[in-house]
Design a protein around this motif. Structure first.
Motif, PDB file in Angstrom:
ATOM      1  N   GLY A  10       0.791  -1.151   0.080  1.00 39.00           N
ATOM      2  CA  GLY A  10       0.062   0.123   0.017  1.00 39.00           C
ATOM      3  C   GLY A  10       0.651   1.047   0.107  1.00 39.00           C
ATOM      4  N   ASP A  11       2.031   1.234   0.519  1.00 41.23           N
ATOM      5  CA  ASP A  11       2.996   2.264   0.507  1.00 41.23           C
ATOM      6  C   ASP A  11       3.450   2.623  -1.008  1.00 41.23           C
ATOM      7  N   PRO A  12       3.220   3.606  -1.605  1.00 39.87           N
ATOM      8  CA  PRO A  12       3.495   4.035  -2.991  1.00 39.87           C
ATOM      9  C   PRO A  12       4.805   3.837  -3.342  1.00 39.87           C
ATOM     10  N   VAL A  13       5.914   3.694  -2.419  1.00 42.50           N
ATOM     11  CA  VAL A  13       7.373   3.623  -2.747  1.00 42.50           C
ATOM     12  C   VAL A  13       7.584   2.182  -3.515  1.00 42.50           C
ATOM     13  N   LEU A  14       6.813   1.349  -2.915  1.00 40.52           N
ATOM     14  CA  LEU A  14       6.852  -0.088  -3.319  1.00 40.52           C
ATOM     15  C   LEU A  14       6.703  -0.211  -4.947  1.00 40.52           C
ATOM     16  N   ARG A  15       5.984   0.737  -5.379  1.00 43.97           N
ATOM     17  CA  ARG A  15       5.554   0.590  -6.686  1.00 43.97           C
ATOM     18  C   ARG A  15       6.326   1.285  -7.628  1.00 43.97           C
ATOM     19  N   THR A  16       7.321   1.995  -6.961  1.00 41.57           N
ATOM     20  CA  THR A  16       8.613   2.934  -7.640  1.00 41.57           C
ATOM     21  C   THR A  16       9.614   2.028  -8.474  1.00 41.57           C
ATOM     22  N   VAL A  17       9.589   2.445  -9.733  1.00 40.06           N
ATOM     23  CA  VAL A  17      10.946   1.777 -10.407  1.00 40.06           C
ATOM     24  C   VAL A  17      12.114   2.620  -9.862  1.00 40.06           C
ATOM     25  N   CYS A  18      13.038   1.854  -9.440  1.00 40.26           N
ATOM     26  CA  CYS A  18      14.379   2.488  -8.582  1.00 40.26           C
ATOM     27  C   CYS A  18      15.159   3.274  -9.825  1.00 40.26           C
ATOM     28  N   ASP A  19      15.738   4.147  -9.431  1.00 43.73           N
ATOM     29  CA  ASP A  19      16.918   4.848 -10.149  1.00 43.73           C
ATOM     30  C   ASP A  19      18.201   4.346  -9.977  1.00 43.73           C
ATOM     31  N   PRO A  20      19.110   4.034 -11.227  1.00 42.67           N
ATOM     32  CA  PRO A  20      20.426   3.574 -11.143  1.00 42.67           C
ATOM     33  C   PRO A  20      21.327   4.447 -10.028  1.00 42.67           C
ATOM     34  N   ILE A  21      22.147   3.831  -9.479  1.00 40.86           N
ATOM     35  CA  ILE A  21      23.044   4.538  -8.678  1.00 40.86           C
ATOM     36  C   ILE A  21      23.891   4.996  -9.645  1.00 40.86           C
TER      37      ILE A  21
END
Length: 163
Positions: A10-21
């Protein structure tokens, strides 16, 4: 270093496509330290950055008591026909379902020195590599369930005491 709170379904961060470091700096080193410390508990096989509220491509593993991490992981090989594999997730606590996973997986990424690393394995390691890469692509394992089982999972999530 700190043991971080796990973000839940339910936390929106879990649906985020992560940015490369792009740059390995003190912030990335702190993230890796937190990932490794947070995963270093019994019953935890892996932890993605999104699960502790970060949107950088990094995860940690705890397989057979050996804690490791990967920056900018990329699955480079999946071998064998997918098989039903019992799976759970720290972000979807107390639920366990069969998910189709390849029996062998290989991930390539970086360590904190910027050197390339490759992690390959089968069984729990292969499953964790696939599961954690899914997290970094904004996917939870419940999205891999067939329609009927996903409906059951959603019902159980709504009825849980943590949702």
């Amino acid at each position: 270093m700190a043991i971080r709170e796990i973000r839940l379904f339910g936390d929106p961060v879990l649906r985020t496509v992560c940015d490369p470091i792009e740059n390995i700096d003190d912030g990335v080193r702190a993230l890796v330290a937190d990932l490794c410390e947070t995963v270093d508990m019994e019953g935890r096989a892996g932890l993605a950055a999104t699960q502790i509220g970060h949107t950088q491509r990094a995860f940690s593993l705890n397989i057979d008591g050996a804690v490791s991490y990967v920056l900018n992981p990329e699955i480079v090989a999946l071998e064998g026909e997918p098989v039903p594999t019992g799976e759970g997730c720290l972000s979807v606590p107390d639920l366990w379902f069969e998910v189709m996973r390849h029996p062998r997986a290989t991930v390539r990424g970086l360590d904190l020195d910027g050197d390339e690393i490759v992690i390959a394995g089968e069984g729990l390691l292969a499953q964790a590599l696939q599961h954690e890469c899914d997290h970094l692509d904004g996917k939870l394992y419940v999205s891999r369930l067939d329609r009927q089982t996903r409906g059951e999972a959603m019902r159980r999530i709504r009825q849980s005491n943590w949702f």
